[in-house]
Design a protein around this motif. Structure first.
Motif: not given
Ligand code: PMP
Length: 441
Positions: A97-104, A132-135, A205-207, A239-244, A268-270
């Motif tokens: 459901s989101g980026g943090s969950e994807a990285n977790e 940043y990989h999530g909260n 790493a974030e790409t 590779l964390d492409e949640v944003m990129a 995630a995001k896009g």
């Molecule tokens: N990874 C990256 C690169 C992000 O930019 C973000 C959100 N800014 C996250 C993970 C976490 O995603 P979310 O806020 O959807 O949990």
């Protein structure tokens, strides 16, 4: 008195009324140009009729059915579409459901993969400072973001951090970009030597580094070097492409421009462009095969994994990107936006650097262009800039800590992919007014 637990309880938030294309309108009738898709979320703009229709159709057939009992057509279709885009069509997709969950999820998948291979000592996750990989606690442990970690230190894993790849501040005067890329990658090798490859499960790493640095792509060759180091030492490259990802950089995956294939990529995001909360993890086939062969299944899951309506939104957003050739627009308009920003702010006394790829652009602010002295965290620039931009009818995404994790500031621009040349001009004009009279010292 509102009952909402706001992000910043002392801030007054206008209430959103309507979104249409690249504009947002609040309940007072004020119009805002969306210059950052919130936090790089909006891909196909607001109120897109094809996306709304797809969500409505799915709601009318079946909004949600737990994936322990059923699969659903939208998750099948979206997995197919993503695998077709991935360099190996045998890749598997896990929807969250989101980026943090994807990285977790990626942390646990990597761990279970090494368990399946009988390498139980692999339990450390290396990542980079200024990332940043999530909260959530695992994803926050991966993050190199002191501001967001400060209060939670005792709860977080003390995993190794290596240097970022950040040319503007770390490339030396006499060093080529390629030599700098190799030097930054060598920091990973040092961590491996110190902690032992047999103890390291993955490197994250974030790409392109998003919110922490402000759209910083790696130096040429950096990711190739990193991928080779990971392969040599049996460390998974995540590779964390949640944003990129999902087209923001001009290619569907940002790693396509780095000539590497990660073992795992997170999105995630896009992916659903803000129409539904949706994230995903893609893993190369051998990871999936090993886990299934050894354990039968992945020891993970959330209630909303593979959510049908969220995936239906994802299918519609990905279809619009494909059918309307939006990646071409991201490249053309991204180049145009960078050119216009350079001519508008290239000589601005407080603009130190303008960088990025596609429609993912960062403007780093400095006290002094020669010394690159970063604005102090005490100035609270990100909130001030957000407010000034909104007063000028612009939503952009300012961030702090760019220079060293605390000091420094940048503005992240990540407009919807449907921007026109007129929108680019409008964004630059509104941003110019927001930056007028900016005091940084
Ligand atoms: N990874 C990256 C690169 C992000 O930019 C973000 C959100 N800014 C996250 C993970 C976490 O995603 P979310 O806020 O959807 O949990």
């Amino acid at each position: 008195m509102s009952k909402v637990f706001y992000r910043e309880p002392l801030h007054h938030y206008p209430s959103i009324h309507r979104g249409a294309g690249v504009y947002l309108y609040d309940r007072e009738g004020r119009q805002y140009l969306d210059g950052s898709g919130g936090a790089a979320v909006s891909a196909v703009g607001h109120g897109h009729p094809r996306v709304i229709a797809a969500i409505r159709d799915q709601l009318e057939s079946c909004a949600y059915a737990h994936t322990s009992f059923f699969t659903n057509a939208p998750q099948e279709q979206l997995a197919e579409m993503l695998a077709k885009r991935f360099p190996e069509s045998s890749a598997r997709v896990y929807f969250v459901s989101g980026g943090s969950e994807a990285n977790e999820t990626a942390i646990k998948l990597a761990r279970q993969y090494w368990m399946a291979r009988g390498q139980e000592s692999k339990r450390l996750f290396v990542s980079r400072q200024q990332s940043y990989h999530g909260n959530t606690l695992g994803a926050l442990s991966l993050s190199g973001n002191p501001g967001r970690q400060e209060l939670f230190g005792p709860l977080l894993h003390d995993w190794p951090k290596v240097l970022p790849c950040y040319e503007y501040r770390h490339r030396q005067g006499d060093e080529s970009a390629e030599a700098y890329g190799r030097r930054a990658a060598a920091s990973l090798l040092e961590a491996i030597t110190m902690h032992g490859a047999e103890n390291i499960a993955a490197f994250f790493a974030e790409t392109i580094v998003g919110a922490t640095l402000g759209a910083v792509p790696a130096a040429p060759g950096y990711f190739r070097a990193v991928a080779e180091i990971c392969a040599q030492h049996e460390i998974l490259l995540v590779l964390d492409e949640v944003m990129a990802g999902c087209g923001r950089s001009g290619s569907y995956f940002a790693f396509e421009q780095e000539d590497v294939v990660p073992d795992i990529v997170t999105l995630a995001k896009g992916l659903a462009g803000g129409y539904q909360p949706l994230g995903a993890l893609m893993a190369r086939a051998p990871i999936h095969e090993q886990i299934v062969a050894r354990f039968g299944s992945f020891a993970h899951g959330h209630t909303y994994v593979g959510h049908a309506t969220a995936c239906a939104a994802g299918v519609a957003v990905a279809s619009v990107i494909e059918e309307d050739n939006l990646l071409d627009n991201v490249q053309t308009l991204g180049d145009l936006l960078r050119t216009r920003l350079a001519s508008a702010f290239g000589d601005h006394p407080h603009v130190g650097d303008i960088r990025g790829r596609g429609l993912f652009i960062g403007i780093e602010l400095v006290e002094d262009r020669q010394t690159k002295a970063p604005p102090s965290a005490r100035l609270g620039l990100p909130a001030r800039l957000r407010n000034k931009a909104m007063a000028e009818g612009l939503v952009c995404y300012p961030g702090g800590g760019s220079a060293n994790g605390r000091d420094g500031a940048h503005i992240l621009l990540a407009p919807p992919f449907i921007y026109t040349e007129d929108n680019v001009d409008e964004l630059v004009a509104r941003l110019g007014r927001a930056l007028q009279g900016l005091e940084l010292n």
